[in-house]
Design an enzyme around this catalytic site. Structure first.
Site, PDB file in Angstrom:
ATOM      1  CB  SER A 168      -0.968  -0.030   1.195  1.00 56.25           C
ATOM      2  OG  SER A 168      -1.968   0.952   1.058  1.00 56.25           O
ATOM      3  CG  ASP A 264      -5.894  -1.584  -4.642  1.00 51.44           C
ATOM      4  OD1 ASP A 264      -6.454  -0.890  -3.776  1.00 51.44           O
ATOM      5  OD2 ASP A 264      -4.783  -2.112  -4.466  1.00 51.44           O
ATOM      6  CG  HIS A 333      -5.184  -2.582  -0.491  1.00 58.91           C
ATOM      7  ND1 HIS A 333      -4.703  -1.851  -1.556  1.00 58.91           N
ATOM      8  CD2 HIS A 333      -4.680  -2.006   0.628  1.00 58.91           C
ATOM      9  CE1 HIS A 333      -3.949  -0.861  -1.094  1.00 58.91           C
ATOM     10  NE2 HIS A 333      -3.908  -0.935   0.220  1.00 58.91           N
TER      11      HIS A 333
END
Length: 390
Positions: A168, A264, A333
């Site tokens: 991330s 995502d 994610h």
């Protein structure tokens, strides 16, 4: 079959998360002003390599979004994303950080590091002045340097193989710092970078607003990040755009591998359909569970996927053979930090390869560069699609 999958995943998690690694505080960084938002020292967790991996290093950067103004940064100051005082003392290492060959065959015996994230800028900020009222420190770039110096002193200066990776906001950091990481290591070292769920794209939200571009612009301004973003990008466009991988990655010289879901979940929730663009909550159910999306919402998400794949293609730049990517059509994610997604019986696959296999083969150059996209949702039956409670 679903109960069997869940049971297997739980067994894997219990077996792999038995490794807990103590926290290390970089106390010497404080005198250099390399501190978290609240002024506390940066921190990381290191599990030493062994055997043939003793001189190999995998440095994983923690994710956790960003703060784009005083208000949002003050909110982080009181939790682990802004203060090392609030971080847990031991962290479970699994998946790409596992020390077991059956769960992490290519990196299990490496020195494995998890850098904690407490600056809110993907380690790019550097503002000298500290407001006496807020007492906020915007020093992410200094934190990165201080942690690297500490790791170099602990043996990384002798690295033969090294990876900078992250999830991330940490995945974005692994892209932004990729070349500078390589520059710290021996010339003969094999150095590559992995970005997991860090390829955030610049696109309009469902209302037609350029929400994420404005948000990243605020992040860069608040943290004084411009001077710490790759000059190969900032010399060509406004610095805030260089927070987007599609503009900066084409200039990166170090080999780069991108792992991302085309749908995502963070980007769908915060870039495509952020709350400000959906005041009546029409997208709420869709964002929590992709199976609840309407035909129109899925059509919009298919458009997002096409934009994402275009951004991947444009971002590869001229060094196509040194780039790899694994872009599946999952609603997910961060897939390298969970064993069930990284390497397990029913892990997501592309071209019959798990993420772990694709990444390992790419790092060691044991096959052609892995550059695979996926068919549109819902065709990929290997996905572990996220379902959120909110």
């Amino acid at each position: 079959m679903e109960w069997l999958r869940i049971t297997l995943c739980l067994v894997i998690m219990l077996r792999t998360e038995g490794l807990y690694v103590n926290i290390t505080y970089v106390q010497t960084a404080v005198a250099k002003g390399a501190v978290c938002l609240d002024g506390s020292p940066p921190a990381y967790h290191l599990d030493r390599g062994f055997g043939a991996g003793v001189n190999n290093w995998l440095v994983q950067i923690e994710g956790g979004g960003w703060c784009n103004n005083v208000t949002t940064c003050l909110a982080r100051k009181t939790n682990r994303l802004g203060s090392s005082k609030q971080m847990i003392k031991q962290l479970a290492f699994s998946a790409i950080l596992s020390d077991k060959p059956q769960f992490n065959p290519d990196f299990y015996n490496w020195n494995r590091v998890k850098i904690r994230y407490c600056d809110g800028s993907s380690f790019t900020g550097d503002v000298e002045a500290v407001d006496p009222v807020t007492k906020l420190y915007y020093r992410g770039a200094r934190v990165f340097v201080a942690v690297m110096e500490d790791l170099l002193a602990k043996g990384m200066k002798n690295a033969q193989n090294a990876v900078l990776s992250g999830c991330s906001a940490g995945g974005l950091a692994s892209i932004l710092h990729c070349d500078s990481f390589k520059a710290l290591l021996p010339v003969r070292a094999k150095v590559k970078c992995f970005s997991d769920a860090g390829y955030f794209i610049n696109t309009k939200d469902i209302s037609g607003a350029e929400h994420i571009e404005a948000y990243f612009s605020d992040v860069v301004t608040t943290h004084g990040s411009a001077k710490n973003l790759p000059i190969s990008c900032t010399s060509k466009m406004k610095p805030s755009l260089c927070f987007f991988p599609q503009y900066v990655s084409k200039e990166i010289r170090t080999p780069l591998f991108v792992i991302n879901a085309a749908y995502d979940s963070w980007q769908i929730k915060n870039i495509l359909a952020p709350g400000v663009a959906d005041p009546h909550g029409i997208w709420h159910d869709c964002k929590t569970d992709i199976t609840k999306c309407s035909t129109d919402q899925l059509r919009t998400m298919q458009g997002f996927r096409l934009e994402f794949m275009k951004a991947i293609s444009n971002g590869l730049g001229p060094l196509i053979n040194s780039r790899g990517y694994f872009i599946n059509s999952c609603y997910a994610h961060c897939q390298t930090e969970m064993q069930e997604n990284w390497l397990a019986i029913d892990s997501p696959k592309l071209n019959n390869k798990t993420i772990a296999k694709a990444v390992g083969d790419w790092f060691y150059d044991t096959s052609e560069p892995f550059q695979r996209g996926d068919c549109p949702y819902p065709c990929d039956k290997t996905c572990h699609n996220r379902v959120f409670d909110i």
